[in-house]
Design an enzyme around this catalytic site. Structure first.
Site, PDB file in Angstrom:
ATOM      1  N   GLY A 232       0.787  -1.227   0.000  1.00 28.36           N
ATOM      2  CA  GLY A 232       0.000   0.000   0.000  1.00 28.36           C
ATOM      3  C   GLY A 232       0.815   1.270   0.000  1.00 28.36           C
ATOM      4  O   GLY A 232       0.260   2.363   0.171  1.00 28.36           O
ATOM      5  N   PRO A 275       5.476  -4.594  -1.329  1.00 27.58           N
ATOM      6  CA  PRO A 275       5.360  -3.453  -2.243  1.00 27.58           C
ATOM      7  C   PRO A 275       5.154  -3.912  -3.685  1.00 27.58           C
ATOM      8  O   PRO A 275       5.737  -4.893  -4.130  1.00 27.58           O
ATOM      9  CB  PRO A 275       6.718  -2.755  -2.091  1.00 27.58           C
ATOM     10  CG  PRO A 275       7.661  -3.859  -1.714  1.00 27.58           C
ATOM     11  CD  PRO A 275       6.847  -4.816  -0.875  1.00 27.58           C
ATOM     12  N   GLY A 276       4.296  -3.220  -4.393  1.00 28.44           N
ATOM     13  CA  GLY A 276       4.089  -3.499  -5.820  1.00 28.44           C
ATOM     14  C   GLY A 276       4.119  -2.201  -6.596  1.00 28.44           C
ATOM     15  O   GLY A 276       5.071  -1.880  -7.296  1.00 28.44           O
ATOM     16  N   ARG A 277       3.045  -1.422  -6.442  1.00 28.61           N
ATOM     17  CA  ARG A 277       2.929  -0.122  -7.112  1.00 28.61           C
ATOM     18  C   ARG A 277       4.153   0.764  -6.854  1.00 28.61           C
ATOM     19  O   ARG A 277       4.641   1.448  -7.757  1.00 28.61           O
ATOM     20  CB  ARG A 277       1.666   0.580  -6.579  1.00 28.61           C
ATOM     21  CG  ARG A 277       1.363   1.920  -7.212  1.00 28.61           C
ATOM     22  CD  ARG A 277       0.431   2.748  -6.327  1.00 28.61           C
ATOM     23  NE  ARG A 277      -0.638   1.981  -5.745  1.00 28.61           N
ATOM     24  CZ  ARG A 277      -1.893   1.957  -6.199  1.00 28.61           C
ATOM     25  NH1 ARG A 277      -2.204   2.645  -7.275  1.00 28.61           N
ATOM     26  NH2 ARG A 277      -2.812   1.252  -5.584  1.00 28.61           N
ATOM     27  N   ARG A 313      -7.874   2.705 -14.663  1.00 34.62           N
ATOM     28  CA  ARG A 313      -7.950   3.318 -13.334  1.00 34.62           C
ATOM     29  C   ARG A 313      -8.726   4.637 -13.305  1.00 34.62           C
ATOM     30  O   ARG A 313      -9.478   4.874 -12.351  1.00 34.62           O
ATOM     31  CB  ARG A 313      -6.567   3.506 -12.732  1.00 34.62           C
ATOM     32  CG  ARG A 313      -5.852   2.179 -12.443  1.00 34.62           C
ATOM     33  CD  ARG A 313      -4.545   2.377 -11.686  1.00 34.62           C
ATOM     34  NE  ARG A 313      -4.786   2.807 -10.333  1.00 34.62           N
ATOM     35  CZ  ARG A 313      -4.597   4.041  -9.882  1.00 34.62           C
ATOM     36  NH1 ARG A 313      -4.141   4.986 -10.704  1.00 34.62           N
ATOM     37  NH2 ARG A 313      -4.852   4.342  -8.634  1.00 34.62           N
ATOM     38  N   TYR A 317     -11.469   4.124 -10.657  1.00 38.32           N
ATOM     39  CA  TYR A 317     -11.178   4.751  -9.359  1.00 38.32           C
ATOM     40  C   TYR A 317     -11.203   6.271  -9.397  1.00 38.32           C
ATOM     41  O   TYR A 317     -10.871   6.906  -8.400  1.00 38.32           O
ATOM     42  CB  TYR A 317      -9.769   4.347  -8.883  1.00 38.32           C
ATOM     43  CG  TYR A 317      -9.538   2.880  -8.657  1.00 38.32           C
ATOM     44  CD1 TYR A 317     -10.462   2.092  -7.995  1.00 38.32           C
ATOM     45  CD2 TYR A 317      -8.352   2.281  -9.093  1.00 38.32           C
ATOM     46  CE1 TYR A 317     -10.226   0.746  -7.776  1.00 38.32           C
ATOM     47  CE2 TYR A 317      -8.102   0.940  -8.871  1.00 38.32           C
ATOM     48  CZ  TYR A 317      -9.047   0.175  -8.213  1.00 38.32           C
ATOM     49  OH  TYR A 317      -8.799  -1.153  -7.995  1.00 38.32           O
ATOM     50  N   CYS A 344     -15.743   3.389 -26.992  1.00 37.80           N
ATOM     51  CA  CYS A 344     -17.132   3.852 -27.056  1.00 37.80           C
ATOM     52  C   CYS A 344     -17.760   3.887 -25.674  1.00 37.80           C
ATOM     53  O   CYS A 344     -18.701   3.141 -25.370  1.00 37.80           O
ATOM     54  CB  CYS A 344     -17.927   2.965 -28.012  1.00 37.80           C
ATOM     55  SG  CYS A 344     -17.456   3.217 -29.729  1.00 37.80           S
ATOM     56  N   GLU A 345     -17.222   4.729 -24.828  1.00 42.24           N
ATOM     57  CA  GLU A 345     -17.734   4.957 -23.476  1.00 42.24           C
ATOM     58  C   GLU A 345     -17.503   6.416 -23.122  1.00 42.24           C
ATOM     59  O   GLU A 345     -16.398   6.940 -23.317  1.00 42.24           O
ATOM     60  CB  GLU A 345     -17.004   4.081 -22.445  1.00 42.24           C
ATOM     61  CG  GLU A 345     -17.228   2.590 -22.583  1.00 42.24           C
ATOM     62  CD  GLU A 345     -18.635   2.154 -22.168  1.00 42.24           C
ATOM     63  OE1 GLU A 345     -19.294   2.903 -21.417  1.00 42.24           O
ATOM     64  OE2 GLU A 345     -19.058   1.066 -22.607  1.00 42.24           O
ATOM     65  N   TYR A 373      -0.797  -1.385 -12.624  1.00 41.56           N
ATOM     66  CA  TYR A 373      -2.206  -1.643 -12.929  1.00 41.56           C
ATOM     67  C   TYR A 373      -2.669  -1.085 -14.269  1.00 41.56           C
ATOM     68  O   TYR A 373      -3.856  -0.971 -14.515  1.00 41.56           O
ATOM     69  CB  TYR A 373      -3.116  -1.138 -11.794  1.00 41.56           C
ATOM     70  CG  TYR A 373      -2.737  -1.725 -10.464  1.00 41.56           C
ATOM     71  CD1 TYR A 373      -2.991  -3.069 -10.194  1.00 41.56           C
ATOM     72  CD2 TYR A 373      -2.096  -0.970  -9.495  1.00 41.56           C
ATOM     73  CE1 TYR A 373      -2.612  -3.628  -8.991  1.00 41.56           C
ATOM     74  CE2 TYR A 373      -1.717  -1.519  -8.285  1.00 41.56           C
ATOM     75  CZ  TYR A 373      -1.973  -2.852  -8.036  1.00 41.56           C
ATOM     76  OH  TYR A 373      -1.589  -3.416  -6.850  1.00 41.56           O
TER      77      TYR A 373
END
Length: 415
Positions: A232, A275-277, A313, A317, A344-345, A373
């Protein structure tokens, strides 16, 4: 310099060779981030282990880099295990997470030598008891706990709500039964407890509360256990983000853990983080080509040749990013524009409001801090092709994932 460089390579050179949309990772920056974690996350009182949370960005090339730096691995699916196997990642350094591991996935993990499981619920523990007996394999099990601590992040990525789908409340009957089943099993060993309190965390107070809770549970056990604090660690997406310095923050987490253990007269075998991000996020940049430009009564749009299919994202989010016209860094930013994708959104907006120079079709747009991500959550919606992934190391660029081609879209179809 009027042109953005990634490593020591002008982005126009990368675009000419690999086209857009394009995910570009600065390998040196990822290694520097890893080294900062390793330098800070050390103790004279217990072992420490850093697991790369591979859901942030997982490819064979990335796992080989992680292995070369001596980190372990956090996986959450059979597919991530398969990728680790293909990368020749040592299975004894892999931890299998997830709230609904299927029997087939657990069997696949055991058959490939994986020994560390992070159990999310009682039914999973019961299944691990049965399968460890069937395979006659000793397995290490951490129990994921819901410690009821909420980090101050977007509600969709907070994971410690009391009714979260993740983890068990330590005081619950289910958790106590899970512990008893593990301790009573011939082949399972209780490795310790795991918790994860959210993502994009910018302050230590939530982690300190988590540490005190986890340490408090240890007094109920005679055996020496391990604790996993999860991940995180926040990164800088925009100027408003104020992430904690990596080395300093993890050093503080170790110190708080040492103090909490000393106060309780307790010891642990190992302290882990995931840890990743924070390893890959700011090392990644997505390059687009500007297409049509459109003025409405209240907005000006710069359309790009990607969007929510390569970065979900912002739609999922409401995540914010910063960008530049990569070959016009010295030009005045006079245009307040919306960067929108080609899907198309109506929600396919990369950046709601950006201040940029005047653009022309064909200009390169660089969106920063997209290393986590983006690729891992990409999709073929509208039959969009997944972009290529390139690693840059100084003056060298290498393709690590080729761009999809149209025939790839039909690969699984039965005709």
């Amino acid at each position: 310099m009027s042109e953005l460089m990634i490593g020591e390579i002008p982005v126009s050179q990368l675009v000419k060779q690999y086209q857009t949309p394009l995910y570009v990772y600065d390998e040196k920056q990822m290694v520097e981030n890893i080294k900062a974690f390793k330098q800070g996350f050390q103790s004279d009182h217990f072992k420490t282990k850093i697991l790369y949370a591979s859901k942030a960005f997982q490819t064979v090339a990335m796992l080989k880099l992680i292995q070369s730096q001596g980190l372990g691995l956090d996986v959450v699916s059979g597919g991530e295990i398969y990728t680790a196997v293909c990368a020749d990642f040592p299975m004894e350094e892999v931890y299998f997470h997830g709230n609904n591991k299927t029997p087939a996935e657990i069997r696949y993990a055991i058959e490939n030598g994986l020994v560390h499981f992070v159990a999310d619920n009682l039914m999973e523990v019961e299944l691990l008891v049965a399968l460890s007996q069937e395979y006659q394999k000793e397995l290490q099990v951490m129990i994921r706990l819901n410690v009821g601590i909420e980090a101050h992040t977007h509600e969709y990525v907070v994971t410690a709500h009391i009714d979260s789908k993740f983890g068990l409340l330590y005081e619950s009957e289910e958790c106590q039964k899970a512990i008893q089943f593990i301790q009573g099993s011939e082949f399972l060993q209780l490795e310790g407890f795991h918790a994860h309190i959210g993502s994009q965390i910018f302050e230590l107070s939530a982690w300190i509360a988590e540490i005190h809770k986890l340490v408090g549970y240890l007094k109920d056990f005679d055996e020496v256990l391990s604790l996993n604090l999860g991940g995180g660690f926040g990164i800088r997406y925009t100027e408003s983000d104020q992430p904690l310095p990596i080395e300093e923050s993890v050093r503080e987490l170790v110190r708080f853990t040492e103090e909490a253990l000393k106060k309780q007269g307790l010891v642990i075998n190992e302290l882990l983080i995931e840890p990743g991000r924070s390893i890959v996020g700011e090392a990644g940049t997505t390059l687009y080509t500007v297409g049509f430009i459109k003025q409405t009564p209240n907005k000006k749009y710069y359309f790009v040749d990607g969007g929510m299919t390569d970065n979900i994202r912002p739609a999922l989010y409401q995540a914010s990013y910063q960008c530049d016209l990569a070959t016009k860094l010295r030009e005045k930013k006079t245009e307040k524009v919306t960067i929108a994708g080609k899907m198309c959104e109506s929600g396919d907006v990369v950046i709601q409001e950006a201040l940029l120079p005047i653009a022309e079709p064909g200009d390169i747009l660089a969106v920063y801090a997209t290393g986590a991500y983006g690729y891992s959550m990409s999709s073929n919606y509208n039959r969009a092709l997944t972009p290529a992934v390139v690693f840059v190391n100084g003056e060298t660029a290498r393709l690590v994932v080729r761009r999809q081609e149209y025939e790839d879209l039909l690969r699984g179809e039965v005709q």
